[in-house]
Design an enzyme around this catalytic site. Structure first.
Site, PDB file in Angstrom:
ATOM      1  N   ASN A 155       0.898  -1.368   0.072  1.00 13.23           N
ATOM      2  CA  ASN A 155      -0.028  -0.201  -0.049  1.00 13.23           C
ATOM      3  C   ASN A 155       0.440   1.549  -0.040  1.00 13.23           C
ATOM      4  OD1 ASN A 155       0.888  -0.083   2.303  1.00 13.23           O
ATOM      5  ND2 ASN A 155      -0.912   0.595   3.573  1.00 13.23           N
ATOM      6  N   GLU A 251       4.553  -4.118  11.977  1.00 12.45           N
ATOM      7  CA  GLU A 251       3.825  -2.835  11.868  1.00 12.45           C
ATOM      8  C   GLU A 251       2.541  -3.388  11.170  1.00 12.45           C
ATOM      9  OE1 GLU A 251       4.968   0.291  13.404  1.00 12.45           O
ATOM     10  OE2 GLU A 251       6.492  -0.279  13.068  1.00 12.45           O
ATOM     11  N   CYS A 285      -2.654   1.808   6.869  1.00  9.37           N
ATOM     12  CA  CYS A 285      -2.815   1.088   8.476  1.00  9.37           C
ATOM     13  C   CYS A 285      -3.844   1.805   8.927  1.00  9.37           C
ATOM     14  CB  CYS A 285      -1.705   0.380   8.429  1.00  9.37           C
ATOM     15  SG  CYS A 285       0.154   1.827   8.528  1.00  9.37           S
TER      16      CYS A 285
END
Ligand SMILES: NC(=O)c1ccc[n+]([C@@H]2O[C@H](COP(=O)([O-])OP(=O)(O)OC[C@H]3O[C@@H](n4cnc5c(N)ncnc54)[C@H](O)[C@@H]3O)[C@@H](O)[C@H]2O)c1
Ligand SMILES: O=C[C@H](O)CS(=O)(=O)O
Length: 477
Positions: A155, A251, A285
């Site tokens: 992303n 992450e 995210c």
């Protein structure tokens, strides 16, 4: 960019062919963009061996040289900004406006890495504070950790590579990078800039292929000292279980939330909420997925936000006017649509969106959502946001915390008391006051709690993770 490129894996500063290649397709047009090498386990192990053999070169390279290489990469990227943005946009369907913003951030990320390379130091220890320490002096140094296995998501294919490669090289490590299978071109683009910037061969190696094969070879190798992973919680948690004693930073995902207090000027928050919820089609995210609005301004907020969402321009990611384009895959589109249908069946209502235009999901605003619906409790990773009515900031904080994730959360309020309460009580890695949780600049400490991960990125903090502290003790007498 030329069409139908062939991209080999990148080991020891050389292109290396593989037996098989996969078609890389544009998520928007489904046209073929490139043939991408599929590495096997042995080729991944070769890349790791090369990175291992290059450890000494990097460990001995002075800070000013590491800084100069990173500075040069930043400069080269600035010179190639437009092309880099097109690469991101083409392979990920990220609208060009957001792709350019990503490149601008990546330029900064390498610049910060370059600056931090010159600031890696330890501290002196007051040994005589202990009775047994009298007569001793000492200090700590920070040594590079060695080979870092970096695994990155689709992303933010350029900036999230920078968040791994930048600090790794700043700290004197070597890297085996496995970029996301959907977005390898951004990683190869950067590897090329490192070569031009004078990084010694073997220090950065890029291996494409299936996550399970390449990722497992990295995570299971005894030659790799640290794995830095950005991606979904399920994959991250599974990788950590295989990593043994290796240092691991994760992450991971989230269902980020925002609280809107009763006293704010709604109009001022709308544009930021649109960006937070719909930029990159919600595939961020820290995308704004849940909004808890005080009942006194709920109706006003919903009507302004839904109207603005319905006016966003959908289309080709390469069109500079486009705000929302396709999701990364048709599977993700189907999943998002099925979660919308499931929410509706459970009592939710659609304020706007919920349908497709071609293969693009309209920006979707859902009301009457409960925290146990998939659109709320799972990471939605699509242009879908739910708005819930609350009667107090305390109720909203409880609702935000009722999540297995905890990356960032936000609150819009004019009350200092409520801002401080949110800062204290929200169980997340970062609290944003008077902006959306989707805020990030690249030097700040960044990471999550709960299933959103462990460890922190942001150059200074990533460098701490990517170095080992060593203590030196001298006896004076
Ligand atoms: N917290 C953060 O900083 C952050 C940033 C960006 C994205 N993300 C998260 O990433 C996810 C979206 O990215 P994605 O779809 O690319 O994630 P993903 O977990 O599917 O893939 C991430 C990387 O892991 C690899 N991979 C997949 N399966 C693997 C396996 N079994 N073994 C080893 N490697 C494997 C992929 O090829 C890719 O390189 C979302 O959950 C998002 O929240 C988190
Ligand atoms: O997708 C999650 C990323 O961390 C977002 S950002 O690149 O940091 O903005």
């Amino acid at each position: 960019m030329e069409g139908n490129m062939k991209k080999n894996i990148w080991i020891n500063g050389q292109d290396v062919e593989t037996e098989n290649y996969s078609d890389l397709l544009s998520p928007y047009s489904q046209e073929k963009i490139a043939d991408i090498a599929i590495a096997n386990k042995l080729q991944t192990q070769n890349a790791i061996q090369v990175a291992y053999d290059s450890k000494e070169v990097m460990a001995k390279m002075p800070a000013h040289q590491r800084a100069a290489i990173l500075e040069k990469v930043s400069q080269l990227l600035e010179e190639n900004l437009e092309e880099a943005a097109k690469v991101i946009s083409l392979e990920s369907a990220k609208p060009l406006i957001f792709a350019k913003a990503e490149v601008i951030r990546t330029i900064e990320t390498y610049k910060f890495a370059s600056e931090e390379a010159k600031r890696i130091h330890g501290e002196t220890i007051p040994f005589d504070a202990a009775v047994g320490g009298v007569g001793k002096i000492g200090y700590t140094i920070r040594n590079p950790i060695g080979v870092i296995g970096a695994i990155t998501p689709f992303n933010f294919p350029m900036n999230l590579v920078a968040h791994k490669v930048g600090p790794a090289i700043a700290a004197g490590n070597t890297v085996v990078l496995k970029p996301a299978s959907q977005t390898p071109l951004s990683a190869f683009f950067i590897a090329d800039l490192f070569k031009k910037a004078g990084l010694p061969d073997g220090v950065l190696n890029v291996v494409t292929g299936p996550g399970r094969v390449v990722g497992d070879a990295i995570v299971e190798s005894d030659l790799v000292s640290m794995v830095t992973f950005t991606g979904s919680s399920s994959v991250g948690i599974a990788l950590r279980a295989k990593a043994g004693l290796k240092k691991t930073t994760l992450e991971l995902g989230s269902n980020a939330a925002l609280i809107i207090d009763e006293d704010i000027d709604v109009t001022k928050a709308i544009d930021r909420c649109l960006m937070g919820a719909f930029s990159n089609q919600g595939q961020v995210c820290i995308s704004l997925q849940r909004i808890y609005v005080h009942e006194k301004i709920y109706d006003e907020f919903v009507s302004q936000f839904a109207k603005s969402a319905s006016e966003l321009k959908l289309g080709d990611p390469l069109d500079p006017e486009t705000y929302v384009s396709s999701l990364i895959s048709s599977n993700d589109l189907d999943r998002a649509l099925s979660w919308i249908e499931e929410a509706k069946a459970q009592g939710a209502t659609i304020a706007t969106g919920g349908k497709t235009v071609g293969n693009i999901l309209e920006p979707t605003v859902i009301l009457d959502v409960t925290n146990n619906m998939k659109v709320s409790c799972n990471e939605v990773f699509a242009p879908i946001v739910s708005i819930c009515k609350v009667s107090s900031v305390e109720e909203a904080i409880d609702a935000v915390n009722d999540s297995r994730y905890g990356l960032q959360a936000g609150i819009y309020t004019n009350s200092v008391v409520n801002a401080l309460k949110a800062a204290d009580d929200l169980h997340v890695g970062g609290v944003v006051i008077n902006d959306v949780p989707t805020f990030r600049v690249d030097q700040m400490p960044y990471g999550g709690v709960k299933e959103s991960g462990t460890g922190r990125e942001g150059l200074k903090y990533a460098i701490e993770e990517m170095t080992e502290m060593k203590l030196v003790i001298w006896h004076k007498g």
